[in-house]
Design a protein around this motif. Sequence first.
Motif, short mmCIF file in Angstrom:
data_model
loop_
_atom_site.label_atom_id
_atom_site.label_comp_id
_atom_site.label_asym_id
_atom_site.label_seq_id
_atom_site.Cartn_x
_atom_site.Cartn_y
_atom_site.Cartn_z
N GLY A 196 8.78 6.37 -10.70
CA GLY A 196 10.02 6.35 -9.94
C GLY A 196 10.06 7.45 -8.89
O GLY A 196 11.13 7.85 -8.44
N SER A 197 8.90 7.93 -8.50
CA SER A 197 8.80 8.99 -7.50
C SER A 197 8.92 8.38 -6.10
O SER A 197 8.03 7.66 -5.65
CB SER A 197 7.45 9.71 -7.64
N ILE A 198 10.02 8.67 -5.44
CA ILE A 198 10.25 8.11 -4.10
C ILE A 198 9.23 8.67 -3.11
O ILE A 198 8.51 7.93 -2.45
CB ILE A 198 11.70 8.38 -3.63
N GLY A 199 9.16 10.01 -3.01
CA GLY A 199 8.23 10.64 -2.08
C GLY A 199 6.79 10.33 -2.43
O GLY A 199 5.97 10.05 -1.56
N GLY A 200 6.46 10.38 -3.72
CA GLY A 200 5.10 10.08 -4.16
C GLY A 200 4.70 8.65 -3.85
O GLY A 200 3.58 8.38 -3.40
N SER A 201 5.62 7.71 -4.07
CA SER A 201 5.32 6.30 -3.76
C SER A 201 5.18 6.09 -2.26
O SER A 201 4.29 5.37 -1.81
CB SER A 201 6.43 5.39 -4.30
N LEU A 202 6.07 6.73 -1.49
CA LEU A 202 5.98 6.60 -0.03
C LEU A 202 4.67 7.18 0.51
O LEU A 202 4.00 6.54 1.32
CB LEU A 202 7.15 7.32 0.64
N ILE A 203 4.32 8.38 0.08
CA ILE A 203 3.12 9.02 0.62
C ILE A 203 1.86 8.30 0.17
O ILE A 203 0.98 8.04 0.97
CB ILE A 203 3.07 10.53 0.29
N GLU A 204 1.76 7.98 -1.09
CA GLU A 204 0.54 7.32 -1.55
C GLU A 204 0.44 5.91 -0.99
O GLU A 204 -0.65 5.45 -0.64
CB GLU A 204 0.47 7.32 -3.08
N GLY A 205 1.58 5.21 -0.86
CA GLY A 205 1.57 3.90 -0.22
C GLY A 205 1.15 4.01 1.24
O GLY A 205 0.37 3.20 1.74
N SER A 206 1.65 5.05 1.90
CA SER A 206 1.25 5.30 3.30
C SER A 206 -0.23 5.64 3.39
O SER A 206 -0.93 5.17 4.28
CB SER A 206 2.08 6.43 3.90
N PHE A 207 -0.70 6.51 2.44
CA PHE A 207 -2.13 6.85 2.42
C PHE A 207 -2.97 5.58 2.25
O PHE A 207 -3.99 5.42 2.90
CB PHE A 207 -2.44 7.79 1.25
N LEU A 208 -2.52 4.71 1.36
CA LEU A 208 -3.26 3.47 1.10
C LEU A 208 -3.38 2.65 2.38
O LEU A 208 -4.48 2.20 2.73
CB LEU A 208 -2.55 2.68 0.00
N LEU A 209 -2.26 2.49 3.10
CA LEU A 209 -2.28 1.71 4.34
C LEU A 209 -3.04 2.42 5.46
O LEU A 209 -3.92 1.84 6.09
CB LEU A 209 -0.85 1.40 4.79
N MET A 210 -2.70 3.69 5.70
CA MET A 210 -3.34 4.41 6.81
C MET A 210 -4.83 4.60 6.58
O MET A 210 -5.63 4.39 7.49
CB MET A 210 -2.67 5.78 7.01
N ASN A 211 -5.19 4.98 5.38
CA ASN A 211 -6.61 5.16 5.10
C ASN A 211 -7.33 3.82 5.18
O ASN A 211 -8.45 3.75 5.69
CB ASN A 211 -6.80 5.82 3.73
N GLY A 212 -6.70 2.75 4.72
CA GLY A 212 -7.30 1.41 4.83
C GLY A 212 -7.53 1.01 6.27
O GLY A 212 -8.61 0.54 6.64
N PHE A 213 -6.52 1.21 7.12
CA PHE A 213 -6.67 0.90 8.55
C PHE A 213 -7.74 1.79 9.19
O PHE A 213 -8.54 1.32 10.01
CB PHE A 213 -5.35 1.05 9.30
N ASN A 214 -7.76 3.07 8.82
CA ASN A 214 -8.76 3.96 9.40
C ASN A 214 -10.16 3.63 8.92
O ASN A 214 -11.12 3.76 9.67
CB ASN A 214 -8.41 5.42 9.12
N ILE A 215 -10.30 3.18 7.68
CA ILE A 215 -11.61 2.75 7.19
C ILE A 215 -12.11 1.59 8.05
O ILE A 215 -13.27 1.57 8.48
CB ILE A 215 -11.54 2.35 5.69
N ILE A 216 -11.23 0.62 8.31
CA ILE A 216 -11.61 -0.52 9.15
C ILE A 216 -11.95 -0.05 10.56
O ILE A 216 -12.97 -0.45 11.14
CB ILE A 216 -10.48 -1.58 9.17
N ARG A 217 -11.12 0.83 11.12
CA ARG A 217 -11.35 1.34 12.48
C ARG A 217 -12.67 2.11 12.56
O ARG A 217 -13.48 1.90 13.47
CB ARG A 217 -10.18 2.24 12.89
N PHE A 218 -12.91 3.01 11.61
CA PHE A 218 -14.14 3.80 11.62
C PHE A 218 -15.36 2.91 11.42
O PHE A 218 -16.41 3.12 12.03
CB PHE A 218 -14.09 4.89 10.55
#
Length: 187
Positions: A137-159
Amino acid sequence: MTFYWFAQAIGLLAFLFGITSFFNRSDQRFKLQLSGYSLIIGIHYFLMGASAAGSSALLSACRNLISMRTRSLWVMWIFIMLTLSVGLSHFKYWIELLPIFGTSISTWALFRTRGLTTRCVMWCSTACWVIHNIWLGSIGGSLIEGSFLLMNGFNIIRFRRLQLRGIDPFAVEKKAPSSMGRLADDR
């Protein structure tokens, strides 16, 4: 402000601090920013009552800093064993094993891999943390890790696309000599 919302505010602070870490091409800056994020989110987890996750996050902060100086196998194994022993001694629910596993595989990646491989393993680690944070139920933790998942995924594809075009996205950029210096010498 209640204690619960104070803890959530610390999680949101971690979110703001860590949101840009995966944009770094420099492994050093990447690890330094992850260390700061891990410290803040570790405090958040302890405040939320998730000791296993808090311990894993604080160990991650130390590990990230040390991995900037050494890639030693014995140092890597010390951090993996610390993560397992501290995390396993604090977990109460099976889902709390996910951050322990995620921290262990990301420890291996930070000491033994570079570039795209590091980011791919970190993506898998992040998936473990996302599931845990939603459960907690961690709002900040869910937001940041969800963001990491998306951003890192997009950056993996870009790189990876850059690599397929023959460009090394992780090569250190060298500055060209200043033309102003040459102009001054020509006078």
